[in-house]
Design a protein around this motif. Structure first.
Motif, PDB file in Angstrom:
ATOM      1  N   HIS A  25       1.466  -1.001   0.131  1.00 33.78           N
ATOM      2  CA  HIS A  25       0.483   0.391  -0.015  1.00 33.78           C
ATOM      3  C   HIS A  25       0.772   1.771  -0.280  1.00 33.78           C
ATOM      4  N   SER A  26       2.169   1.286   0.163  1.00 34.15           N
ATOM      5  CA  SER A  26       2.908   2.220   0.551  1.00 34.15           C
ATOM      6  C   SER A  26       3.811   2.566  -0.810  1.00 34.15           C
ATOM      7  N   LEU A  27       3.622   1.563  -1.320  1.00 35.69           N
ATOM      8  CA  LEU A  27       4.291   2.371  -2.766  1.00 35.69           C
ATOM      9  C   LEU A  27       4.203   3.283  -3.794  1.00 35.69           C
ATOM     10  N   PRO A  28       4.637   3.357  -4.681  1.00 41.51           N
ATOM     11  CA  PRO A  28       4.845   5.350  -5.084  1.00 41.51           C
ATOM     12  C   PRO A  28       3.768   4.737  -6.554  1.00 41.51           C
ATOM     13  N   GLU A  29       2.867   6.139  -6.428  1.00 41.29           N
ATOM     14  CA  GLU A  29       1.677   5.996  -7.281  1.00 41.29           C
ATOM     15  C   GLU A  29       1.943   5.112  -9.218  1.00 41.29           C
ATOM     16  N   GLY A  30       1.224   4.290  -9.507  1.00 40.20           N
ATOM     17  CA  GLY A  30       1.474   3.977 -10.585  1.00 40.20           C
ATOM     18  C   GLY A  30       2.559   2.698 -10.534  1.00 40.20           C
ATOM     19  N   VAL A  31       3.122   2.764  -9.789  1.00 41.99           N
ATOM     20  CA  VAL A  31       3.022   0.599  -9.852  1.00 41.99           C
ATOM     21  C   VAL A  31       1.814  -0.006  -9.179  1.00 41.99           C
ATOM     22  N   ASN A  32       1.907  -1.339 -10.065  1.00 42.29           N
ATOM     23  CA  ASN A  32       1.180  -2.392  -9.698  1.00 42.29           C
ATOM     24  C   ASN A  32       1.398  -3.352  -9.223  1.00 42.29           C
ATOM     25  N   ALA A  33       1.343  -3.463  -8.167  1.00 39.67           N
ATOM     26  CA  ALA A  33       2.005  -5.194  -7.371  1.00 39.67           C
ATOM     27  C   ALA A  33       1.098  -5.872  -7.178  1.00 39.67           C
ATOM     28  N   SER A  34       1.696  -7.066  -7.763  1.00 40.67           N
ATOM     29  CA  SER A  34       0.584  -8.592  -7.094  1.00 40.67           C
ATOM     30  C   SER A  34       1.867  -8.668  -5.805  1.00 40.67           C
ATOM     31  N   SER A  35       3.177  -8.101  -5.596  1.00 37.64           N
ATOM     32  CA  SER A  35       3.397  -9.166  -3.997  1.00 37.64           C
ATOM     33  C   SER A  35       4.777  -8.275  -4.254  1.00 37.64           C
ATOM     34  N   LEU A  36       5.289  -8.063  -2.608  1.00 39.21           N
ATOM     35  CA  LEU A  36       6.171  -7.346  -2.166  1.00 39.21           C
ATOM     36  C   LEU A  36       7.422  -8.023  -1.613  1.00 39.21           C
ATOM     37  N   VAL A  37       8.471  -8.504  -2.173  1.00 33.52           N
ATOM     38  CA  VAL A  37       9.903  -8.685  -1.140  1.00 33.52           C
ATOM     39  C   VAL A  37      10.667  -7.817  -0.467  1.00 33.52           C
ATOM     40  N   SER A  38      10.480  -7.386   1.156  1.00 29.10           N
ATOM     41  CA  SER A  38      11.123  -6.521   1.426  1.00 29.10           C
ATOM     42  C   SER A  38      12.490  -6.953   2.050  1.00 29.10           C
ATOM     43  N   ILE A  39      13.671  -7.043   1.887  1.00 25.19           N
ATOM     44  CA  ILE A  39      15.217  -7.116   2.181  1.00 25.19           C
ATOM     45  C   ILE A  39      15.972  -6.803   2.843  1.00 25.19           C
ATOM     46  N   ALA A  40      16.181  -6.170   4.196  1.00 26.66           N
ATOM     47  CA  ALA A  40      17.071  -5.877   4.979  1.00 26.66           C
ATOM     48  C   ALA A  40      18.472  -5.773   5.230  1.00 26.66           C
ATOM     49  N   ILE A  41      19.861  -5.822   4.864  1.00 24.04           N
ATOM     50  CA  ILE A  41      20.958  -6.463   4.373  1.00 24.04           C
ATOM     51  C   ILE A  41      21.166  -5.101   5.737  1.00 24.04           C
ATOM     52  N   THR A  42      21.548  -6.219   6.853  1.00 24.98           N
ATOM     53  CA  THR A  42      22.597  -4.948   8.287  1.00 24.98           C
ATOM     54  C   THR A  42      23.985  -5.355   8.257  1.00 24.98           C
ATOM     55  N   GLY A  43      25.001  -5.140   9.063  1.00 21.69           N
ATOM     56  CA  GLY A  43      26.210  -5.933   9.544  1.00 21.69           C
ATOM     57  C   GLY A  43      26.891  -5.290   8.472  1.00 21.69           C
ATOM     58  N   THR A  44      26.903  -4.868   7.853  1.00 21.59           N
ATOM     59  CA  THR A  44      27.555  -4.141   6.678  1.00 21.59           C
ATOM     60  C   THR A  44      28.772  -3.159   7.142  1.00 21.59           C
ATOM     61  N   PRO A  45      30.163  -2.571   6.453  1.00 26.29           N
ATOM     62  CA  PRO A  45      30.776  -1.967   7.690  1.00 26.29           C
ATOM     63  C   PRO A  45      30.711   0.001   6.819  1.00 26.29           C
TER      64      PRO A  45
END
Length: 94
Positions: A25-45
Protein backbone atom coordinates in the motif's frame (compact mmCIF):
# COMPACT_ATOMS: atom_id res chain seq x y z
CA UNK A 1 2.97 -3.49 -20.07
CA UNK A 2 1.94 -0.72 -17.71
CA UNK A 3 -1.21 -2.48 -16.49
CA UNK A 4 0.47 -5.82 -15.83
CA UNK A 5 0.99 -6.64 -12.14
CA UNK A 6 4.64 -6.78 -11.09
CA UNK A 7 6.49 -8.59 -8.32
CA UNK A 8 8.59 -5.95 -6.54
CA UNK A 9 11.80 -6.46 -4.53
CA UNK A 10 12.81 -3.61 -2.19
CA UNK A 11 16.43 -3.90 -0.94
CA UNK A 12 17.82 -1.57 1.74
CA UNK A 13 21.27 -1.42 3.30
CA UNK A 14 20.73 -1.20 7.05
CA UNK A 15 17.51 -1.95 8.84
CA UNK A 16 14.05 -0.75 7.83
CA UNK A 17 13.95 1.90 10.52
CA UNK A 18 11.77 2.39 13.55
CA UNK A 19 8.43 1.73 11.83
CA UNK A 20 9.61 -1.37 9.93
CA UNK A 21 9.21 -2.17 6.24
CA UNK A 22 6.34 -0.63 4.32
CA UNK A 23 3.85 -2.82 2.51
CA UNK A 24 2.38 -2.81 -0.97
CA UNK A 25 0.00 0.00 0.00
CA UNK A 26 3.01 2.35 0.40
CA UNK A 27 4.47 1.84 -3.08
CA UNK A 28 4.57 4.91 -5.34
CA UNK A 29 1.53 5.74 -7.44
CA UNK A 30 1.52 3.85 -10.71
CA UNK A 31 3.35 0.78 -9.38
CA UNK A 32 0.96 -2.08 -9.97
CA UNK A 33 2.38 -4.78 -7.66
CA UNK A 34 1.00 -8.25 -7.03
CA UNK A 35 3.60 -8.94 -4.32
CA UNK A 36 6.44 -7.22 -2.49
CA UNK A 37 9.58 -8.66 -0.89
CA UNK A 38 11.45 -6.28 1.43
CA UNK A 39 15.08 -7.23 2.12
CA UNK A 40 17.26 -5.48 4.73
CA UNK A 41 21.00 -6.12 4.58
CA UNK A 42 22.51 -5.27 7.95
CA UNK A 43 25.99 -5.59 9.40
CA UNK A 44 27.89 -4.12 6.47
CA UNK A 45 30.73 -1.74 7.34
CA UNK A 46 30.06 1.97 6.98
CA UNK A 47 31.53 3.40 3.81
CA UNK A 48 31.74 6.79 2.20
CA UNK A 49 34.33 9.47 1.44
CA UNK A 50 35.81 8.96 4.92
CA UNK A 51 36.02 5.15 4.58
CA UNK A 52 36.44 4.27 0.91
CA UNK A 53 38.32 1.06 1.79
CA UNK A 54 35.08 -0.34 3.24
CA UNK A 55 33.18 -0.11 -0.06
CA UNK A 56 34.45 -3.39 -1.50
CA UNK A 57 34.11 -5.14 1.88
CA UNK A 58 30.51 -3.94 2.21
CA UNK A 59 29.58 -5.02 -1.32
CA UNK A 60 31.27 -8.42 -0.95
CA UNK A 61 29.64 -9.19 2.41
CA UNK A 62 26.20 -8.11 1.10
CA UNK A 63 26.62 -10.31 -1.98
CA UNK A 64 27.59 -13.32 0.15
CA UNK A 65 24.65 -12.72 2.51
CA UNK A 66 22.23 -12.59 -0.46
CA UNK A 67 23.65 -15.84 -1.88
CA UNK A 68 23.28 -17.60 1.47
CA UNK A 69 19.71 -16.33 1.79
CA UNK A 70 18.41 -18.26 -1.20
CA UNK A 71 15.64 -20.59 0.00
CA UNK A 72 15.53 -18.88 3.42
CA UNK A 73 11.98 -18.68 4.81
CA UNK A 74 10.65 -15.11 4.94
CA UNK A 75 8.54 -13.34 7.55
CA UNK A 76 5.02 -12.20 6.79
CA UNK A 77 5.14 -8.46 6.16
CA UNK A 78 2.69 -5.58 6.35
CA UNK A 79 -0.39 -6.87 4.55
CA UNK A 80 -1.26 -9.49 2.00
CA UNK A 81 1.51 -10.63 -0.38
CA UNK A 82 4.24 -8.74 1.51
CA UNK A 83 7.22 -10.73 2.77
CA UNK A 84 10.28 -9.60 4.73
CA UNK A 85 13.82 -10.96 4.90
CA UNK A 86 16.52 -9.55 7.17
CA UNK A 87 20.11 -10.54 6.32
CA UNK A 88 23.11 -9.96 8.61
CA UNK A 89 26.16 -9.57 6.40
CA UNK A 90 28.57 -9.08 9.33
CA UNK A 91 29.52 -12.78 9.41
CA UNK A 92 30.74 -12.55 5.82
CA UNK A 93 33.23 -9.72 6.42
CA UNK A 94 36.84 -10.62 5.65
Amino acid sequence: FAGEKKRVVNVVVGDFGFSGPSGIHSLPEGVNASSLVSIAITGTPMCGPWAMENGKRAADSARKAMLMALDTPMEKGDGENHYVLRLDAAKFLD
